[in-house]
Write a protein that holds these residues in place. Sequence first.
Motif, PDB file in Angstrom:
ATOM      1  N   ASP A 133      24.557   9.319 -41.122  1.00 10.72           N
ATOM      2  CA  ASP A 133      24.571   9.361 -42.590  1.00 10.72           C
ATOM      3  C   ASP A 133      25.831   8.644 -43.057  1.00 10.72           C
ATOM      4  O   ASP A 133      26.946   9.157 -42.896  1.00 10.72           O
ATOM      5  N   ARG A 134      25.643   7.449 -43.625  1.00 14.53           N
ATOM      6  CA  ARG A 134      26.807   6.630 -44.006  1.00 14.53           C
ATOM      7  C   ARG A 134      27.602   7.242 -45.148  1.00 14.53           C
ATOM      8  O   ARG A 134      28.835   7.149 -45.180  1.00 14.53           O
ATOM      9  N   ALA A 135      26.902   7.873 -46.098  1.00 18.25           N
ATOM     10  CA  ALA A 135      27.597   8.438 -47.270  1.00 18.25           C
ATOM     11  C   ALA A 135      28.512   9.588 -46.863  1.00 18.25           C
ATOM     12  O   ALA A 135      29.651   9.690 -47.345  1.00 18.25           O
ATOM     13  N   ASN A 136      28.018  10.444 -45.968  1.00 15.52           N
ATOM     14  CA  ASN A 136      28.789  11.629 -45.576  1.00 15.52           C
ATOM     15  C   ASN A 136      29.528  11.459 -44.256  1.00 15.52           C
ATOM     16  O   ASN A 136      30.263  12.364 -43.840  1.00 15.52           O
ATOM     17  N   GLN A 137      29.294  10.301 -43.590  1.00 16.05           N
ATOM     18  CA  GLN A 137      29.936  10.022 -42.295  1.00 16.05           C
ATOM     19  C   GLN A 137      29.649  11.126 -41.273  1.00 16.05           C
ATOM     20  O   GLN A 137      30.533  11.576 -40.530  1.00 16.05           O
ATOM     21  N   THR A 138      28.390  11.595 -41.249  1.00 17.36           N
ATOM     22  CA  THR A 138      27.989  12.651 -40.321  1.00 17.36           C
ATOM     23  C   THR A 138      27.016  12.111 -39.283  1.00 17.36           C
ATOM     24  O   THR A 138      26.321  11.119 -39.515  1.00 17.36           O
ATOM     25  N   GLU A 143      23.925  13.468 -36.596  1.00 22.91           N
ATOM     26  CA  GLU A 143      23.024  14.530 -36.156  1.00 22.91           C
ATOM     27  C   GLU A 143      22.281  14.076 -34.904  1.00 22.91           C
ATOM     28  O   GLU A 143      22.100  12.875 -34.688  1.00 22.91           O
ATOM     29  N   TYR A 159      13.014  12.284 -42.799  1.00 22.75           N
ATOM     30  CA  TYR A 159      13.978  11.537 -43.623  1.00 22.75           C
ATOM     31  C   TYR A 159      13.283  10.585 -44.603  1.00 22.75           C
ATOM     32  O   TYR A 159      13.954   9.808 -45.282  1.00 22.75           O
TER      33      TYR A 159
END
Length: 349
Positions: A32-37, A39, A49
């Motif tokens: 997840d690029r926005a949250n830098q997470t 999974e 998704y």
Amino acid sequence: MKLSHFNFDLPDELLAEYPADHRDEARLMVLDRANQTIEHKLFKDVIDYFDEGDVMILNNTKVFPARLYGNKEKTGARIEVFLLRELNQDQRLWDVLVDPARKIRIGNKLYFGDDETLVAEVIDNTTSRGRTLRFLYDGSYSDFRNKLTTLGETPLPKYIKREVEAEDEERYQTIYARNEGAVAAPTAGLHFSKHLLKRLEIKGVDLAEVTLHVGLGTFNPVEVEDLSKHKMDSEEIEVREEAADIINNGIKNKRRICAVGTTSMRTVESSVSSSGSLNPYQGWTNKFIFPPYDFSIANCMITNFHTPKSTLLMMVSAFAGHDFMKKAYEEAVKEKYKFYSYGDAMLII
């Protein structure tokens, strides 16, 4: 950025010699690029998704059995011939790679098959390993192509050390492959099963098919530290009006537009209008995408884990952000994800 920014150590045991038992049960790393997470999922979870109206861009190229083995006239030396591109249908001219190349010179003849009814003459040197061959065959063009198919072998990547198996012919082809012309599979698409595609369609996800015939451009190594000096080999692409309409409609409605694989991404990025929409196109592309780069069409990407210093890794790095990509690859090694063609997958949102 420099070539050395894309180097990393990869343990041999992480190279995938075989695919997952079921296509859609390979592992999936979700970035997840926005949250830098990051999974960890299975590939079949990719459906979670996507929503109705989202778009997946699929490369429908089909791999042909591009690896032939012939014998050199007089000496009988065994020569591997890797078919790259048909140059002239009437004259049966092909661009090929040969191995061992040092033994193959202009004027040499190569004989194929037990009956040696297929012969090729070397008429040009193109690169250190590249040659142009003129095939000599007493029969129609369709008979000639059938002969190539009969004698050819599924062109598995060189890093796979085992022998080619009969199952590889089906394994190394996406389930939506239809336009023959690739010498390697668009490997991100290998993870889709018929069942998963059907579930995506039922959910209302639109599928847009484009074509990029994978050739040398995709897998040729980068050998210059200054990336701007690397020249991509041209590959044939096609974006039909129907696919462009589906994708542009998704862009207009601010939907998730997912390029399945680096080849799909390169295809759509090679035909962008000044207003940021996708134009129908048929021709060639030698587009090389590396950081920094502003992507115009897709805002989501499915890809495999790629080789160090490859153009594929550079594109993915441009899309995900270099530092985030580096972190993801370190995690992939730690978590023992499988790399390359038959390996695991990554979803970048």
